[in-house]
Design an enzyme around this catalytic site. Structure first.
Site, short mmCIF file in Angstrom:
data_model
loop_
_atom_site.label_atom_id
_atom_site.label_comp_id
_atom_site.label_asym_id
_atom_site.label_seq_id
_atom_site.Cartn_x
_atom_site.Cartn_y
_atom_site.Cartn_z
N LYS A 1 0.72 -1.04 0.28
CA LYS A 1 -0.42 -0.16 -0.06
C LYS A 1 0.69 1.48 0.25
O LYS A 1 1.72 0.85 0.70
CB LYS A 1 -1.19 -0.01 1.19
CG LYS A 1 -1.66 0.90 1.00
CD LYS A 1 -3.13 0.92 2.63
CE LYS A 1 -4.04 2.07 2.28
NZ LYS A 1 -4.45 2.20 0.59
N ILE B 1 2.03 4.56 1.33
CA ILE B 1 1.57 5.66 2.13
C ILE B 1 1.87 6.95 1.85
O ILE B 1 3.56 7.41 1.04
CB ILE B 1 2.99 4.92 3.00
CG1 ILE B 1 3.24 3.78 3.82
CG2 ILE B 1 3.28 6.12 4.33
CD1 ILE B 1 1.29 3.05 4.49
N HIS C 1 11.26 9.64 6.73
CA HIS C 1 12.33 7.70 6.39
C HIS C 1 12.71 8.51 7.82
O HIS C 1 13.82 9.02 7.83
CB HIS C 1 12.89 7.76 5.71
CG HIS C 1 13.83 7.29 5.55
ND1 HIS C 1 14.27 6.82 4.28
CD2 HIS C 1 14.99 7.11 5.88
CE1 HIS C 1 15.32 5.59 4.04
NE2 HIS C 1 15.50 5.84 5.75
N GLU D 1 13.09 -1.89 4.47
CA GLU D 1 14.10 -2.24 3.41
C GLU D 1 15.32 -2.59 5.27
O GLU D 1 15.18 -1.62 6.24
CB GLU D 1 14.84 -2.36 2.93
CG GLU D 1 14.89 -1.24 2.64
CD GLU D 1 14.67 0.01 0.74
OE1 GLU D 1 16.22 -0.08 0.42
OE2 GLU D 1 14.06 -0.09 -0.14
N ASN E 1 19.49 -2.10 5.36
CA ASN E 1 20.75 -2.44 4.93
C ASN E 1 21.41 -2.27 5.27
O ASN E 1 21.80 -2.16 6.91
CB ASN E 1 21.52 -0.48 5.03
CG ASN E 1 20.01 -0.25 3.63
OD1 ASN E 1 19.68 0.04 2.82
ND2 ASN E 1 19.70 1.53 4.79
N ARG F 1 25.36 -2.21 6.30
CA ARG F 1 26.38 -1.44 5.81
C ARG F 1 26.29 -0.61 6.49
O ARG F 1 25.36 -0.08 7.03
CB ARG F 1 26.46 -0.56 4.21
CG ARG F 1 25.60 0.27 3.99
CD ARG F 1 25.82 0.98 2.69
NE ARG F 1 25.25 1.75 2.29
CZ ARG F 1 23.59 1.48 1.81
NH1 ARG F 1 22.96 0.20 1.22
NH2 ARG F 1 23.04 2.79 1.69
N VAL G 1 26.00 5.99 5.19
CA VAL G 1 27.37 8.00 4.51
C VAL G 1 27.05 8.10 6.11
O VAL G 1 27.82 9.18 6.80
CB VAL G 1 26.62 8.33 3.34
CG1 VAL G 1 26.91 10.19 3.19
CG2 VAL G 1 27.24 7.61 2.39
N ARG H 1 25.45 16.69 3.34
CA ARG H 1 25.63 16.07 2.75
C ARG H 1 26.15 17.35 1.74
O ARG H 1 25.16 17.78 0.97
CB ARG H 1 25.47 14.65 2.23
CG ARG H 1 24.95 14.20 2.63
CD ARG H 1 24.53 12.56 1.84
NE ARG H 1 24.35 11.58 2.93
CZ ARG H 1 23.64 10.99 2.36
NH1 ARG H 1 23.93 10.35 1.09
NH2 ARG H 1 23.23 9.07 2.78
C1 MV4 Z 1 7.51 3.38 0.15
C2 MV4 Z 1 6.72 5.20 -0.13
C3 MV4 Z 1 5.53 5.25 0.21
N1 MV4 Z 1 5.00 3.69 0.25
N2 MV4 Z 1 6.56 2.16 0.26
C4 MV4 Z 1 11.62 4.90 -1.80
C5 MV4 Z 1 12.86 3.89 -2.32
C6 MV4 Z 1 12.55 1.86 -1.27
N3 MV4 Z 1 14.18 3.27 -0.69
C7 MV4 Z 1 11.20 2.68 -0.54
N4 MV4 Z 1 11.18 4.08 -1.07
C8 MV4 Z 1 9.40 4.56 -0.31
N5 MV4 Z 1 8.95 3.18 -0.32
C9 MV4 Z 1 5.26 3.03 0.81
N6 MV4 Z 1 4.34 1.42 1.22
C10 MV4 Z 1 7.55 5.51 -0.36
C11 MV4 Z 1 9.21 5.75 -0.32
C12 MV4 Z 1 9.06 7.07 -0.63
C13 MV4 Z 1 10.90 7.87 -0.37
C14 MV4 Z 1 11.21 6.69 1.23
C15 MV4 Z 1 11.73 6.58 1.68
C16 MV4 Z 1 12.56 8.39 1.89
C17 MV4 Z 1 12.45 9.18 0.37
C18 MV4 Z 1 10.93 8.59 -0.61
C19 MV4 Z 1 11.01 9.13 -1.68
C20 MV4 Z 1 9.93 8.84 -1.69
C21 MV4 Z 1 9.40 7.84 -1.89
#
Ligand code: MV4
Length: 450
Positions: free
Chosen positions: A203, A205, A210, A290, A292, A294, A297, A340
């Site tokens: 779904k 979000i 983050h 997810e 990581n 490692r 940065v 950064r």
């Molecule tokens: C998402 C999301 C919204 N909903 N998953 C972007 C890359 C990958 N690491 C996961 N990402 C996202 N997953 C759901 N279910 C929005 C993003 C996302 C995002 C996530 C973290 C930081 C910046 C972002 C920018 C755009 C989208």
């Protein structure tokens, strides 16, 4: 007792320097490697030994496993630190190190394989009672299955590549009518980018934060977390500002997210330093996305607020030393923030700006840390990422950290290449940033002219 006698650093730039510094403090000899483009890099002067590993292109130097292993054999090292990027999350490289009796300073081969597959990581999270975004339990084999699952969880949905990274192989389907096209586009992009077209569905979000949790795990099953980093300020999946603690996380949420991260690490038999990434929604719900495997940065913001040298801990863990900290030893002190600094031109869509730095004056003073390999006279090569360094501040409160960061950015002079320094000065003046109202749409919404 020192954990190793000699370590090879399979990286370049600021992170090579960062790892060499950790080695020096531990009394460990370091071997730096460099491409022809990095012949004059300053990190080489800090190392005890240096080995040229080939021409400028990464594929023929920093990404060439045989060159790295040859350099390690010639210099007789006991271990290799991969830094971030390059070979740091390559299970094949970790496996080759192992077969050559060289300790890979990082997680196990199995950890990298399992957690590098995002659908597998998601399944593991579900099995360990870590909250995940509602979605498909496994990879989605075809359009019909995808549509069925999407109707079940409700639109909008996000189709994600299991091998994904940097936002590639990711497509939004806002409604049923656009699902099939989005599904196919995600698969095609994933096949091209990662040679793996497998996707799963979550779904969407909307405008999440983050927030990621740093963990440390030893080889004996002990795992601790070191609080969170808020990395919501990104542009096209490139992080710009990171801070700890997150303005959106209180002690209770930190404890719950930390426990989730620790549970996931324990369930995977994790070893080393790692980061568990979560999305935080408007209601304060968090969802695993997810892991990581490692050093990242942005690790210095965690180092500043915990007082723990994460790279030294990586080295200790890899040598088989048990964790020196228990969870109750970890205290979050004050507030740290990192910008950064890239050799890029913000007025030209952040285009890389390689070239010679003719003047470089570093900021300093109370609460300022600069992790940079750049200097006056250094030529920024065009072959690699454009990170010139990281400006980190640490103060008692977020408000003070912002004041110190603004002051440090004003002091920081780099002439000869364009940099993102002036862009950060704008970000740090922004009303919403100052209030801590950040989400992953902030930069595009407020700071980039369309
Ligand atoms: C998402 C999301 C919204 N909903 N998953 C972007 C890359 C990958 N690491 C996961 N990402 C996202 N997953 C759901 N279910 C929005 C993003 C996302 C995002 C996530 C973290 C930081 C910046 C972002 C920018 C755009 C989208």
């Amino acid at each position: 007792m020192k954990p190793f006698s000699r370590i090879l650093v399979a990286n370049r730039g600021e992170i090579a320097q960062r790892v060499i510094r950790a080695c020096r403090e531990l009394g460990i000899e370091s071997v730096a490697v460099y491409s022809e483009a990095d012949r004059h890099a300053s990190y080489l002067d800090l190392a005890d030994h240096k080995v040229c590993i080939g021409p400028a292109p990464s594929l023929n130097s920093y990404l060439d496993i045989s060159k790295i292993i040859a350099a390690a054999e010639i210099t007789d090292v006991e271990a290799i630190h991969p830094g971030y990027g390059f070979l740091s999350e390559n299970p094949q490289f970790a496996e080759i190190c192992q077969s050559c009796r060289i300790q890979f300073i990082g997680p196990t081969v199995d950890n990298i394989r399992q957690l590098g597959d995002k659908a597998m990581a998601r399944e593991l999270a579900m099995a360990s009672e870590v909250p995940v975004v509602p979605g498909s339990p496994e990879i989605v084999e075809d359009e019909e299955e995808g549509l069925r699952i999407s109707r079940e969880i409700g639109f909008p949905v996000l189709i994600k590549a299991v091998a994904g990274g940097g936002g590639r192989g990711m497509r939004i389907a806002r409604e049923e009518s656009t699902f099939v096209a989005a599904y196919q586009a995600a698969r095609t992009e994933a096949a091209n980018a990662f040679k793996n077209s497998d996707v799963y569905i979550e779904k969407l979000i909307e405008k999440p934060r983050h927030v990621e949790i740093q963990i440390l795990a030893d080889s004996y099953g002990s795992v601790i977390h070191l609080g969170e980093r808020d990395c919501s300020l990104q542009r096209r999946h490139q992080k710009l500002v990171e801070e700890s603690p997150s303005p959106a996380v209180d002690d209770d949420l930190r404890a719950r997210m930390g426990a989730s991260a620790v549970n996931l690490a324990k369930a995977s038999g994790y070893r080393g330093a790692g980061t568990v990434e979560f999305l935080l929604d408007r209601e304060g719900n968090y969802y695993f996305i997810e892991m990581n495997t490692r050093i990242q940065v942005e690790h210095p913001v965690t180092e500043m607020v915990t007082g723990i040298d994460l790279v030294q801990e990586q080295i200790r863990i890899a040598s088989g030393v048990p964790l020196r900290y228990r969870q109750e030893d970890i205290k979050i002190n004050g507030h740290a923030m990192e910008c950064r600094i890239n050799a890029e031109d913000p007025s030209r869509d952040f285009a890389p700006s390689p070239g010679k730095i003719v003047d470089f004056r570093a900021p300093g003073g109370m609460g300022v840390r600069l992790d940079s390999h750049a200097y006056s006279g250094y030529t920024v090569p065009s072959n690699y990422d454009s990170l010139l360094g990281k400006l980190i501040v640490h103060r008692d409160t977020r408000e003070e950290a912002i004041l110190t960061m603004r002051r440090a950015l004003d002091e920081f002079t780099i002439e000869g290449v364009h940099t993102t320094i002036p862009f950060y000065s704008e970000v740090l003046q922004h009303f919403h940033f100052v209030k801590g109202n950040l989400d992953t749409g902030f930069i595009e919404e407020y700071l980039i002219d369309a």
